[in-house]
Motif scaffolding. Structure first.
Motif, PDB file in Angstrom:
ATOM      1  N   VAL A   1       7.595   3.021 -13.993  1.00 48.18           N
ATOM      2  CA  VAL A   1       7.114   4.393 -14.093  1.00 48.18           C
ATOM      3  C   VAL A   1       8.280   5.316 -13.770  1.00 48.18           C
ATOM      4  O   VAL A   1       9.341   4.883 -13.342  1.00 48.18           O
ATOM      5  N   ALA A   2       8.069   6.602 -13.967  1.00 40.56           N
ATOM      6  CA  ALA A   2       9.160   7.560 -13.792  1.00 40.56           C
ATOM      7  C   ALA A   2       9.436   7.885 -12.331  1.00 40.56           C
ATOM      8  O   ALA A   2      10.413   8.541 -12.025  1.00 40.56           O
ATOM      9  N   VAL A   3       8.544   7.432 -11.428  1.00 39.51           N
ATOM     10  CA  VAL A   3       8.690   7.773 -10.011  1.00 39.51           C
ATOM     11  C   VAL A   3       9.241   6.577  -9.251  1.00 39.51           C
ATOM     12  O   VAL A   3       8.645   5.497  -9.270  1.00 39.51           O
ATOM     13  N   ASN A   4      10.377   6.759  -8.601  1.00 40.13           N
ATOM     14  CA  ASN A   4      10.929   5.720  -7.727  1.00 40.13           C
ATOM     15  C   ASN A   4      10.299   5.864  -6.348  1.00 40.13           C
ATOM     16  O   ASN A   4      10.289   6.960  -5.786  1.00 40.13           O
ATOM     17  N   PRO A   5       9.762   4.785  -5.742  1.00 36.75           N
ATOM     18  CA  PRO A   5       9.122   4.901  -4.438  1.00 36.75           C
ATOM     19  C   PRO A   5      10.052   5.362  -3.322  1.00 36.75           C
ATOM     20  O   PRO A   5       9.573   5.770  -2.262  1.00 36.75           O
ATOM     21  N   GLY A   6      11.349   5.290  -3.531  1.00 37.63           N
ATOM     22  CA  GLY A   6      12.274   5.803  -2.530  1.00 37.63           C
ATOM     23  C   GLY A   6      13.124   4.729  -1.889  1.00 37.63           C
ATOM     24  O   GLY A   6      12.792   3.537  -1.904  1.00 37.63           O
ATOM     25  N   ASN A   7      14.260   5.144  -1.325  1.00 40.53           N
ATOM     26  CA  ASN A   7      15.211   4.205  -0.741  1.00 40.53           C
ATOM     27  C   ASN A   7      14.663   3.514   0.510  1.00 40.53           C
ATOM     28  O   ASN A   7      14.978   2.348   0.774  1.00 40.53           O
ATOM     29  N   LEU A   8      13.871   4.251   1.306  1.00 41.29           N
ATOM     30  CA  LEU A   8      13.320   3.653   2.528  1.00 41.29           C
ATOM     31  C   LEU A   8      12.430   2.462   2.181  1.00 41.29           C
ATOM     32  O   LEU A   8      12.590   1.369   2.728  1.00 41.29           O
ATOM     33  N   LEU A   9      11.496   2.669   1.260  1.00 32.91           N
ATOM     34  CA  LEU A   9      10.612   1.580   0.876  1.00 32.91           C
ATOM     35  C   LEU A   9      11.381   0.485   0.139  1.00 32.91           C
ATOM     36  O   LEU A   9      11.060  -0.700   0.269  1.00 32.91           O
ATOM     37  N   GLY A  10      12.394   0.868  -0.615  1.00 33.71           N
ATOM     38  CA  GLY A  10      13.225  -0.128  -1.283  1.00 33.71           C
ATOM     39  C   GLY A  10      13.945  -1.025  -0.289  1.00 33.71           C
ATOM     40  O   GLY A  10      14.012  -2.245  -0.460  1.00 33.71           O
ATOM     41  N   GLY A  11      14.485  -0.419   0.780  1.00 37.66           N
ATOM     42  CA  GLY A  11      15.154  -1.205   1.810  1.00 37.66           C
ATOM     43  C   GLY A  11      14.191  -2.130   2.545  1.00 37.66           C
ATOM     44  O   GLY A  11      14.514  -3.292   2.825  1.00 37.66           O
TER      45      GLY A  11
ATOM     46  N   ALA B   1       0.830  -1.209   0.000  1.00 38.51           N
ATOM     47  CA  ALA B   1       0.000   0.000   0.000  1.00 38.51           C
ATOM     48  C   ALA B   1       0.862   1.256   0.000  1.00 38.51           C
ATOM     49  O   ALA B   1       0.549   2.247  -0.682  1.00 38.51           O
ATOM     50  N   LEU B   2       1.955   1.252   0.752  1.00 37.63           N
ATOM     51  CA  LEU B   2       2.869   2.396   0.755  1.00 37.63           C
ATOM     52  C   LEU B   2       3.488   2.599  -0.630  1.00 37.63           C
ATOM     53  O   LEU B   2       3.583   3.732  -1.125  1.00 37.63           O
ATOM     54  N   ILE B   3       3.923   1.507  -1.246  1.00 36.45           N
ATOM     55  CA  ILE B   3       4.538   1.609  -2.571  1.00 36.45           C
ATOM     56  C   ILE B   3       3.524   2.104  -3.596  1.00 36.45           C
ATOM     57  O   ILE B   3       3.825   2.970  -4.433  1.00 36.45           O
ATOM     58  N   ALA B   4       2.298   1.567  -3.527  1.00 34.20           N
ATOM     59  CA  ALA B   4       1.261   1.991  -4.471  1.00 34.20           C
ATOM     60  C   ALA B   4       0.942   3.470  -4.312  1.00 34.20           C
ATOM     61  O   ALA B   4       0.723   4.177  -5.311  1.00 34.20           O
TER      62      ALA B   4
ATOM     63  N   SER C   1      12.647  -5.178  -9.313  1.00 35.84           N
ATOM     64  CA  SER C   1      13.226  -4.489 -10.467  1.00 35.84           C
ATOM     65  C   SER C   1      12.220  -3.528 -11.105  1.00 35.84           C
ATOM     66  O   SER C   1      12.553  -2.383 -11.437  1.00 35.84           O
ATOM     67  N   SER C   2      10.972  -3.992 -11.260  1.00 35.11           N
ATOM     68  CA  SER C   2       9.947  -3.138 -11.868  1.00 35.11           C
ATOM     69  C   SER C   2       9.587  -1.958 -10.983  1.00 35.11           C
ATOM     70  O   SER C   2       9.324  -0.859 -11.472  1.00 35.11           O
ATOM     71  N   LEU C   3       9.577  -2.181  -9.670  1.00 30.47           N
ATOM     72  CA  LEU C   3       9.106  -1.147  -8.755  1.00 30.47           C
ATOM     73  C   LEU C   3      10.169  -0.103  -8.434  1.00 30.47           C
ATOM     74  O   LEU C   3       9.856   1.081  -8.252  1.00 30.47           O
ATOM     75  N   PHE C   4      11.442  -0.519  -8.363  1.00 36.32           N
ATOM     76  CA  PHE C   4      12.458   0.374  -7.816  1.00 36.32           C
ATOM     77  C   PHE C   4      13.598   0.711  -8.775  1.00 36.32           C
ATOM     78  O   PHE C   4      14.239   1.748  -8.626  1.00 36.32           O
ATOM     79  N   TRP C   5      13.887  -0.141  -9.729  1.00 38.69           N
ATOM     80  CA  TRP C   5      15.054   0.117 -10.569  1.00 38.69           C
ATOM     81  C   TRP C   5      14.686   0.720 -11.915  1.00 38.69           C
ATOM     82  O   TRP C   5      15.382   1.602 -12.416  1.00 38.69           O
ATOM     83  N   ARG C   6      13.613   0.238 -12.516  1.00 32.12           N
ATOM     84  CA  ARG C   6      13.237   0.717 -13.845  1.00 32.12           C
ATOM     85  C   ARG C   6      12.374   1.966 -13.698  1.00 32.12           C
ATOM     86  O   ARG C   6      11.244   1.904 -13.241  1.00 32.12           O
ATOM     87  N   THR C   7      12.916   3.095 -14.052  1.00 32.79           N
ATOM     88  CA  THR C   7      12.171   4.361 -14.001  1.00 32.79           C
ATOM     89  C   THR C   7      12.081   4.920 -15.413  1.00 32.79           C
ATOM     90  O   THR C   7      13.042   5.438 -15.967  1.00 32.79           O
ATOM     91  N   GLU C   8      10.907   4.750 -16.003  1.00 34.97           N
ATOM     92  CA  GLU C   8      10.714   5.194 -17.378  1.00 34.97           C
ATOM     93  C   GLU C   8       9.253   5.569 -17.567  1.00 34.97           C
ATOM     94  O   GLU C   8       8.403   5.281 -16.726  1.00 34.97           O
ATOM     95  N   GLY C   9       8.946   6.194 -18.681  1.00 37.31           N
ATOM     96  CA  GLY C   9       7.571   6.569 -18.986  1.00 37.31           C
ATOM     97  C   GLY C   9       7.214   7.917 -18.393  1.00 37.31           C
ATOM     98  O   GLY C   9       8.067   8.714 -17.991  1.00 37.31           O
ATOM     99  N   GLU C  10       5.911   8.165 -18.325  1.00 32.49           N
ATOM    100  CA  GLU C  10       5.415   9.439 -17.849  1.00 32.49           C
ATOM    101  C   GLU C  10       5.470   9.512 -16.324  1.00 32.49           C
ATOM    102  O   GLU C  10       5.297   8.523 -15.625  1.00 32.49           O
ATOM    103  N   GLY C  11       5.681  10.713 -15.819  1.00 28.58           N
ATOM    104  CA  GLY C  11       5.634  10.929 -14.376  1.00 28.58           C
ATOM    105  C   GLY C  11       4.216  10.796 -13.857  1.00 28.58           C
ATOM    106  O   GLY C  11       3.257  11.066 -14.558  1.00 28.58           O
ATOM    107  N   VAL C  12       4.067  10.352 -12.625  1.00 31.00           N
ATOM    108  CA  VAL C  12       2.753  10.183 -12.005  1.00 31.00           C
ATOM    109  C   VAL C  12       2.760  10.891 -10.662  1.00 31.00           C
ATOM    110  O   VAL C  12       3.797  11.080 -10.030  1.00 31.00           O
ATOM    111  N   ALA C  13       1.574  11.288 -10.245  1.00 29.67           N
ATOM    112  CA  ALA C  13       1.441  12.012  -8.984  1.00 29.67           C
ATOM    113  C   ALA C  13       1.279  11.029  -7.840  1.00 29.67           C
ATOM    114  O   ALA C  13       0.258  10.362  -7.721  1.00 29.67           O
TER     115      ALA C  13
END
Length: 498
Positions: free
Chosen positions: A363-373, A347-350, A429-441
């Motif tokens: 997507v162009a937005v990385n959820p962040g290092n905290l959530l990645g860890g 839910a936090l990542i979403a 990999s999809s959630l945290f490493w690949r950042t591409e496409g349009e930015g999202v809010a």
């Protein structure tokens, strides 16, 4: 009789009743009642655990009516451990809901404690009919919680869940009606005496009742092929509800364990179960692993990992030996807490990824290092990699399996673990490493949800630190379960147990 054994039932029941009266006043007062009562469950459960850890089986007769005529509550090592686990899970799930999910419907704080009432009652009851009653209370509350917040996906998944469980409840009634018609009692300890001394002509009916009960409990536990309701339901619900539901499959596992060590032992009428359960457990692991590999959403992936965990638990239980049960009981709290924490983390990542949510696409937005860890830690734990508790639980299971079954179990468990690693690696990999496409809010990190997630993941690490005492407790619990005469003596008296 100590009245503390009633507290895990009375506290959530009273909270649900009070919150029903407070519906018109909004979620504020309801939150306070729910938080106070759910927090109070933890010290009560720990107190009961300390009592059960002495090896004593505690009996409580409602109305002081003697067994088998009255309603019996029975506290042993297994029920005490599961009461503590439920309390440890319920509080973070409830705190997470206060981030705003509880405002999506006015009855959340009525249904949440009633769900706990049903779960705790199922763990404590010493009567098969009352197990059915507590199952129904738990399921009725879960129907409302599953639909909390509305939406087409929730309604569709909820309807499938309701229909399947209505069928399961009907089969449950047929099974207990059969047992009552044969034995004239539904007290578990009394049934244990009857089923071990039953006449030969009663054996076919007892075996049929055993298979019916296995079917019912397999549906509750989401065992192959009765698992289809789980991925859709868990992935469609709000995160705190999905986290709480992590314990629901374990209620089905508990019922299987209790029934076929006490009421219908596998050395007697439950022999067919002993023959079927190992294969069903391994197929459940395999199918869950395939589902995780094919998942396109993070919550669906986690739901299939719940199915894998159920199969792993049943693989240990199906051995019906002290080492096998020890492995399963050691693994049970770990898998429950880590999958619950993963649902909250999803839910936090979403929230951080905006409209894309938990879909496994870049997507162009990385959820962040905290959530990645946190995701990295959770992935290691749920996949059963060293050094965390999931690895230790699987290691105990692999050591417990006898040589004839070793090739099958080792292969399925290890390949299932590898599939989980692959699925989680792809998701990461999809959630945290690949950042591409349009930015999202995206949104921020709600403090209640983040705190609850961190707490559940920290509890998983704590179970690893306390692996030695937990293993000793699990071994003592397994030994107690395989000595059903102790429960019979505690409930009906020493003369009845002989």
């Amino acid at each position: 009789m100590s009245h503390w054994i009633m507290a895990p039932l009375l506290l959530p029941l009273l909270a649900g009743m009070v919150n029903l009266l407070l519906v018109r006043h909004g979620p504020g007062p309801q939150r306070l009642v729910s938080l106070l009562t759910t927090a109070a469950l933890l010290p009560v459960a720990i107190l009961l655990l300390l009592r059960a850890d002495s090896g004593e089986i505690v009996l409580y007769q409602l109305g002081n009516w003697p067994a088998p005529f009255g309603i019996s509550l029975v506290l042993d090592r297994l029920s005490a451990m599961l009461l503590v686990l439920t309390a440890l899970l319920a509080l973070p799930a409830l705190v997470a809901a206060t981030a705003g999910d509880d405002r999506r419907g006015e009855n959340f704080h009525v249904l949440f404690p009633l769900q706990l009432f049903g779960i705790n009652g199922a763990f404590l009851t010493g009567d098969l009919f009352n197990l059915f009653v507590f199952f129904e209370v738990m399921l009725i509350a879960s129907y409302g919680l599953a639909l909390h917040g509305g939406g087409r996906d929730r309604v569709r998944a909820g309807l499938h869940y309701v229909v399947l469980n209505l069928i399961g409840s009907s089969l449950f009634l047929v099974a207990i009606g059969t047992l009552y018609g044969i034995a004239g009692t539904l007290n578990m300890a009394d049934l244990a005496i009857y089923t071990t001394t039953a006449a030969v002509e009663q054996t076919p009916l007892l075996r049929a009742a055993a298979l019916l009960l296995l079917t019912v409990f397999a549906l509750k536990a989401a065992v192959l092929p009765l698992h289809l309701w789980l991925p859709a339901l868990y992935s469609a619900g709000i995160a705190p509800v999905a986290a709480l539901f992590a314990i629901m499959t374990k209620v089905g596992v508990y019922a299987i364990l209790r029934t076929f060590t006490l009421i219908l032992p596998v050395t007697g009428p439950g022999a067919d179960v002993a023959a079927v359960l190992p294969a069903v457990a391994l197929l459940t692991i395999a199918l869950g692993a395939l589902g995780a590999l094919g998942a396109h959403r993070l919550t669906v992936l986690i739901a299939y990992l719940v199915v894998v965990s159920v199969g792993t638990l049943l693989a240990g239980i199906s051995l019906f030996t002290v080492p096998g049960l020890t492995a399963a009981l050691f693994y049970l709290p770990h898998t429950t807490l880590i999958t619950a924490g993963l649902f909250l983390l999803a839910a936090l990542i979403a929230g951080r990824r905006g409209a894309v949510g938990d879909q496994l696409q870049a997507v162009a937005v990385n959820p962040g290092n905290l959530l990645g860890g946190l995701f990295f830690l959770a992935a290691i734990a749920v996949a059963g990699m060293p050094p965390l508790g999931g690895f230790l639980g699987k290691l105990l299971l692999l050591q417990a399996v006898p040589p004839p079954q070793a090739p099958w179990l080792w292969t399925v468990v290890l390949v299932g673990g590898l599939a989980a690693i692959v699925a989680l690696s792809r998701a990461g990999s999809s959630l945290f490493w690949r950042t591409e496409g349009e930015g999202v809010a995206g949104t921020g990190l709600p403090l209640p949800l983040l705190t609850s997630t961190v707490l559940l993941l920290a509890l998983t690490v704590a179970l690893t630190v306390w692996a030695a005492p937990l293993t000793r407790y699990a071994e003592a619990t397994a030994t107690q379960l395989l000595r059903p005469q102790e429960t019979v003596e505690a409930v009906l008296g020493r003369e009845a147990g002989r």
